[in-house]
Structures are given as C-alpha cells and as structure tokens.
Design a protein around this motif. Sequence first.
Motif, short mmCIF file in Angstrom:
data_model
loop_
_atom_site.label_atom_id
_atom_site.label_comp_id
_atom_site.label_asym_id
_atom_site.label_seq_id
_atom_site.Cartn_x
_atom_site.Cartn_y
_atom_site.Cartn_z
N ALA A 1 0.72 -1.16 -0.01
CA ALA A 1 0.00 -0.01 0.07
C ALA A 1 0.89 1.34 0.08
O ALA A 1 0.49 2.24 -0.75
CB ALA A 1 -1.05 0.04 1.14
N TRP A 2 1.94 1.22 0.72
CA TRP A 2 2.82 2.54 0.90
C TRP A 2 3.89 2.56 -0.14
O TRP A 2 4.02 3.71 -0.45
CB TRP A 2 3.28 2.40 2.25
N TYR A 3 4.40 1.52 -0.66
CA TYR A 3 5.50 1.87 -1.62
C TYR A 3 5.16 1.21 -2.74
O TYR A 3 5.55 1.88 -4.09
CB TYR A 3 6.80 1.13 -0.95
N VAL A 4 4.71 0.06 -2.96
CA VAL A 4 4.66 -0.78 -4.26
C VAL A 4 3.46 -0.23 -5.14
O VAL A 4 3.43 0.23 -6.38
CB VAL A 4 4.35 -2.25 -4.09
N LEU B 1 3.51 1.32 -9.10
CA LEU B 1 2.43 0.67 -10.18
C LEU B 1 1.54 1.57 -10.92
O LEU B 1 1.56 1.32 -11.96
CB LEU B 1 1.84 -0.44 -9.30
N THR B 2 0.88 2.19 -10.15
CA THR B 2 0.24 3.25 -10.77
C THR B 2 0.79 4.11 -11.76
O THR B 2 -0.06 4.70 -12.74
CB THR B 2 -0.69 4.01 -9.64
N LYS B 3 1.95 4.43 -11.88
CA LYS B 3 2.83 5.23 -12.87
C LYS B 3 3.31 4.38 -13.97
O LYS B 3 3.56 4.76 -14.93
CB LYS B 3 4.02 5.83 -12.10
N TYR C 1 -0.78 -0.32 -17.67
CA TYR C 1 -1.49 -1.57 -17.13
C TYR C 1 -0.70 -2.71 -17.20
O TYR C 1 -0.73 -3.51 -16.36
CB TYR C 1 -3.05 -1.49 -17.88
N SER C 2 -0.26 -3.03 -18.54
CA SER C 2 0.42 -4.38 -18.87
C SER C 2 1.61 -4.35 -17.83
O SER C 2 1.94 -5.74 -17.37
CB SER C 2 0.72 -4.51 -20.33
N SER C 3 2.57 -3.51 -18.00
CA SER C 3 3.75 -3.50 -17.08
C SER C 3 3.44 -3.69 -15.56
O SER C 3 4.21 -4.41 -14.78
CB SER C 3 4.44 -2.23 -17.37
N SER D 1 -8.92 -1.84 -14.56
CA SER D 1 -8.65 -1.75 -15.86
C SER D 1 -9.06 -0.61 -16.84
O SER D 1 -8.41 -0.25 -17.50
CB SER D 1 -8.70 -3.02 -16.72
N LYS D 2 -10.11 -0.20 -16.59
CA LYS D 2 -10.99 0.48 -17.20
C LYS D 2 -10.44 2.14 -17.09
O LYS D 2 -10.25 2.87 -17.89
CB LYS D 2 -12.31 0.59 -17.22
N SER D 3 -10.09 2.27 -15.97
CA SER D 3 -9.47 3.50 -15.34
C SER D 3 -8.18 3.72 -15.48
O SER D 3 -7.36 4.58 -14.85
CB SER D 3 -10.14 3.87 -14.03
N TRP D 4 -7.30 2.38 -15.60
CA TRP D 4 -5.97 2.42 -15.45
C TRP D 4 -5.17 3.28 -16.54
O TRP D 4 -5.63 3.45 -17.67
CB TRP D 4 -5.12 0.91 -15.44
N ASN D 5 -3.89 3.76 -16.19
CA ASN D 5 -3.23 4.78 -17.15
C ASN D 5 -2.73 3.68 -18.24
O ASN D 5 -1.85 2.72 -18.07
CB ASN D 5 -2.02 5.16 -16.44
N LYS D 6 -3.31 3.84 -19.70
CA LYS D 6 -2.69 2.91 -20.63
C LYS D 6 -1.59 3.45 -21.07
O LYS D 6 -0.65 3.06 -21.81
CB LYS D 6 -3.79 3.14 -21.71
#
Length: 163
Positions: A23-26, A30-32, A35-37, A158-163
Amino acid sequence: MDVTQIFVMQLVSGILVFGLVAAWYVWPHLTKLSYSSALVLLLFVHVPRYVGMTLLVPGIVDPNLPMDFLSSAAYGDLLAATLALVSIFALRGKWGFAVPLVWVANTWGFVDALNGGRALVHFKVPSFNLDTFWYLFTFYGPLVIVSHLMIFWVLIKSKSWNK
C-alpha cells in the motif's frame, strides 16, 4: 504458544507487513506504470512457485507428511508458476487473450493458495518437520497472497488504468 499458533501468527504478520509495503510503496509505483507493465511486475512474484515441487523430493520435509498435501501443494504451485510465466509472455507480446489469461492465472493461483492454507490446517502441517519450508510458507506465502490481491485490484481497475 504452540507451533500452530506461532505459524498462524507468522502468516498473519506476513500478510500485514507485505500489505503495508504494498500500500505504501508498491502501489504508488505501480500506478505510474502501464496496465500491462504493472501486471507483469506483480506476476513475477508467482513465477518462483515452481519451488513447491521440492516438497516431493525425499528427505526435504518430514516423511510423515500426507502425500495428498504434498502433491496438491507441489503441482498446484507448479501450475500457478507456469500460468504466471505464460501470462507474462502474453502481456509482453500483446497477445489478444493476455488479460483473460491473467484472470485465469491469478484466480487459479489464489484458489490454490487458499486451498493450501486450508490443507495446512486440515493436515496440521505446522506440527510436522518442515525444515526450510517453514520459511517458504510463512514468508513467501503472505507475499503471494498480497500479490494476488493486488493483481485482482489492477484487473478490476483496468478501465481507469493509465494506458
């Protein structure tokens, strides 16, 4: 505390610790990512589950452990590792069925991990000599659970993830 209480305490503590790190680090990292990565990175946690096959090597764990438990854990983990690795190739290769395959891989791996937890209790596995597998169950197991939950969350978003 008896060995089962210690074992459960270590599992719960591991899930809590890995959950906090996630929650704090990973998760912020990941959000940067694409989606695939993000999925590939999380799936790599599951590739080493092939190590579970070591349970079938004579002399590694207590020979009195039920073969039903050992076989289920070993082959379930091998399939989870294989599905994770194929999913990684599918995502990186942009195969059309990559995301459904990740759903299958993650669902299988998560159900297998939960079934393993049920079997640990049913067969009273902590009361047997697990040798180094004690650490795999109490350290790697919680990491696997947290990673599965994170993969499900990425898939759901998936729908709202940075593509």
